[in-house]
Write a protein that holds these residues in place. Sequence first.
Motif, mmCIF file in Angstrom:
data_model
loop_
_atom_site.group_PDB
_atom_site.id
_atom_site.type_symbol
_atom_site.label_atom_id
_atom_site.label_comp_id
_atom_site.label_asym_id
_atom_site.label_seq_id
_atom_site.Cartn_x
_atom_site.Cartn_y
_atom_site.Cartn_z
ATOM 1 N N LEU A 65 -9.461 3.036 -12.519
ATOM 2 C CA LEU A 65 -10.212 1.835 -12.875
ATOM 3 C C LEU A 65 -9.245 0.808 -13.444
ATOM 4 C CD1 LEU A 65 -13.468 1.240 -13.274
ATOM 5 C CD2 LEU A 65 -12.840 1.326 -15.677
ATOM 6 N N THR A 66 -9.326 -0.424 -12.979
ATOM 7 C CA THR A 66 -8.531 -1.499 -13.570
ATOM 8 C C THR A 66 -9.474 -2.574 -14.092
ATOM 9 O OG1 THR A 66 -8.289 -2.699 -11.470
ATOM 10 C CG2 THR A 66 -6.592 -1.081 -12.024
ATOM 11 N N VAL A 67 -9.116 -3.127 -15.238
ATOM 12 C CA VAL A 67 -9.902 -4.194 -15.867
ATOM 13 C C VAL A 67 -8.970 -5.357 -16.155
ATOM 14 C CG1 VAL A 67 -11.430 -4.848 -17.754
ATOM 15 C CG2 VAL A 67 -11.394 -2.464 -16.955
ATOM 16 N N ASN A 68 -9.262 -6.507 -15.559
ATOM 17 C CA ASN A 68 -8.513 -7.729 -15.802
ATOM 18 C C ASN A 68 -9.350 -8.679 -16.650
ATOM 19 O OD1 ASN A 68 -5.871 -7.831 -14.113
ATOM 20 N ND2 ASN A 68 -7.396 -6.990 -12.714
ATOM 21 N N VAL A 69 -8.843 -9.053 -17.806
ATOM 22 C CA VAL A 69 -9.532 -10.009 -18.669
ATOM 23 C C VAL A 69 -9.128 -11.414 -18.239
ATOM 24 C CG1 VAL A 69 -9.937 -10.762 -21.032
ATOM 25 C CG2 VAL A 69 -9.425 -8.345 -20.568
ATOM 26 N N ASN A 70 -10.108 -12.203 -17.813
ATOM 27 C CA ASN A 70 -9.833 -13.563 -17.337
ATOM 28 C C ASN A 70 -9.709 -14.522 -18.522
ATOM 29 O OD1 ASN A 70 -9.907 -12.951 -14.503
ATOM 30 N ND2 ASN A 70 -12.115 -12.744 -14.702
ATOM 31 N N LEU A 115 -12.878 -2.569 -25.221
ATOM 32 C CA LEU A 115 -12.673 -1.846 -23.968
ATOM 33 C C LEU A 115 -12.327 -0.388 -24.235
ATOM 34 C CD1 LEU A 115 -10.650 -4.312 -21.701
ATOM 35 C CD2 LEU A 115 -12.930 -3.403 -21.278
ATOM 36 N N GLN A 116 -11.441 -0.155 -25.213
ATOM 37 C CA GLN A 116 -11.065 1.209 -25.552
ATOM 38 C C GLN A 116 -12.296 2.029 -25.950
ATOM 39 O OE1 GLN A 116 -8.503 3.116 -25.360
ATOM 40 N NE2 GLN A 116 -9.050 4.790 -26.742
ATOM 41 N N THR A 117 -13.172 1.420 -26.740
ATOM 42 C CA THR A 117 -14.395 2.111 -27.162
ATOM 43 C C THR A 117 -15.305 2.388 -25.968
ATOM 44 O OG1 THR A 117 -14.309 1.079 -29.352
ATOM 45 C CG2 THR A 117 -16.433 1.957 -28.636
ATOM 46 N N GLY A 173 2.256 -7.023 -21.717
ATOM 47 C CA GLY A 173 2.351 -8.469 -21.551
ATOM 48 C C GLY A 173 1.260 -9.089 -20.710
ATOM 49 N N GLU A 174 0.262 -8.303 -20.304
ATOM 50 C CA GLU A 174 -0.846 -8.824 -19.508
ATOM 51 C C GLU A 174 -2.174 -8.407 -20.128
ATOM 52 O OE1 GLU A 174 -0.799 -8.098 -15.323
ATOM 53 O OE2 GLU A 174 1.372 -8.329 -15.151
ATOM 54 N N ALA A 175 -3.204 -9.176 -19.824
ATOM 55 C CA ALA A 175 -4.558 -8.833 -20.291
ATOM 56 C C ALA A 175 -5.209 -7.916 -19.268
ATOM 57 C CB ALA A 175 -5.379 -10.109 -20.482
ATOM 58 N N LYS A 176 -4.619 -6.740 -19.111
ATOM 59 C CA LYS A 176 -5.029 -5.822 -18.054
ATOM 60 C C LYS A 176 -4.956 -4.383 -18.539
ATOM 61 C CE LYS A 176 -4.096 -4.831 -13.162
ATOM 62 N NZ LYS A 176 -3.403 -5.327 -11.957
ATOM 63 N N ASP A 206 -12.726 -8.801 -14.527
ATOM 64 C CA ASP A 206 -12.789 -8.255 -13.170
ATOM 65 C C ASP A 206 -12.495 -6.767 -13.236
ATOM 66 O OD1 ASP A 206 -13.260 -10.760 -11.985
ATOM 67 O OD2 ASP A 206 -11.114 -11.199 -11.948
ATOM 68 N N VAL A 207 -13.369 -5.975 -12.636
ATOM 69 C CA VAL A 207 -13.220 -4.523 -12.647
ATOM 70 C C VAL A 207 -13.074 -4.022 -11.219
ATOM 71 C CG1 VAL A 207 -14.255 -2.320 -13.297
ATOM 72 C CG2 VAL A 207 -14.648 -4.338 -14.722
ATOM 73 N N THR A 208 -12.083 -3.189 -10.984
ATOM 74 C CA THR A 208 -11.963 -2.489 -9.706
ATOM 75 C C THR A 208 -12.004 -0.994 -9.975
ATOM 76 O OG1 THR A 208 -9.541 -2.379 -9.730
ATOM 77 C CG2 THR A 208 -10.544 -4.334 -8.739
ATOM 78 N N CYS A 209 -12.561 -0.261 -9.030
ATOM 79 C CA CYS A 209 -12.712 1.184 -9.199
ATOM 80 C C CYS A 209 -12.438 1.845 -7.849
ATOM 81 C CB CYS A 209 -14.113 1.516 -9.692
ATOM 82 S SG CYS A 209 -14.370 3.266 -10.049
ATOM 83 N N LYS A 210 -11.374 2.645 -7.786
ATOM 84 C CA LYS A 210 -10.960 3.263 -6.531
ATOM 85 C C LYS A 210 -10.986 4.788 -6.659
ATOM 86 C CE LYS A 210 -9.428 -0.266 -3.906
ATOM 87 N NZ LYS A 210 -9.701 -0.450 -2.465
ATOM 88 N N PRO A 211 -11.531 5.493 -5.656
ATOM 89 C CA PRO A 211 -11.491 6.958 -5.684
ATOM 90 C C PRO A 211 -10.080 7.460 -5.404
ATOM 91 C CG PRO A 211 -12.432 6.212 -3.615
ATOM 92 C CD PRO A 211 -12.229 4.979 -4.447
ATOM 93 N N ILE A 212 -9.675 8.474 -6.155
ATOM 94 C CA ILE A 212 -8.353 9.069 -6.000
ATOM 95 C C ILE A 212 -8.492 10.593 -6.068
ATOM 96 C CG2 ILE A 212 -7.055 7.105 -6.927
ATOM 97 C CD1 ILE A 212 -7.001 8.563 -9.634
ATOM 98 N N PHE A 213 -7.409 11.299 -5.771
ATOM 99 C CA PHE A 213 -7.379 12.743 -5.979
ATOM 100 C C PHE A 213 -5.942 13.149 -6.317
ATOM 101 C CE2 PHE A 213 -6.777 12.106 -1.426
ATOM 102 C CZ PHE A 213 -5.740 12.982 -1.096
#
Length: 216
Positions: free
Chosen positions: A8-13, A29-31, A50-53, A80-87
Amino acid sequence: MSSQLYILTVNVNIGLQGGIDLPSAMSKLQTLLCSYPDATRCLHTYKVTGEAKVVAVFEVTNVIGLERMVSGIARVGNMDVTCKPIFPYRFFAEYLKVNGDVLLGKGENTLAGDKQGYWLEISVEYAGKSTSELLEIWSREAVAALTARSSGGHIELWKSVMERKVHMFIAMDPVELDKLSFELPIMKENGCNVNIQALAIHDLEDYCARISSDTM
């Protein structure tokens, strides 16, 4: 109950919100990322330096817990949230018929010690090669990567589902890591078809604890 892994990636705009208290947003976000432990077990949470990510890896047993977590993130602000399946990468290595000994090894704590942590996204194409040639090269690459991990390297590896993409968290001296980008089998044998994105990272919980307390 079966589980599924997601990255999961979260980008703060920042620019779209007219200013934001980033440490406060990161703390929220941590909570939120740890709010549904019975449904979404958080394996890793890192802030991109160094990024809001934020990037995180979850083991999900109930997808509704994941959906509720993402809904909570949406309420924090413009993100912005992205969520990708992985294994786990070792399962891909098994498919490549890599020797079982290196599959069993376990790496050290990814960001232990004083070495810089990195999140690498490795995308592999194979123009000019057949699929069988690609898999032969990738088999040698998997042996090299898993041998380093089983030898105590600070490495965690996942493969994206249905994509020729690998996610790696690694703690390593930056000069040595850069050298590695030229020495890996997949770079030596297929380098023109490989793209690596490297981002520095550090533990999100550590960031939240230190950002308002450390003196410069």
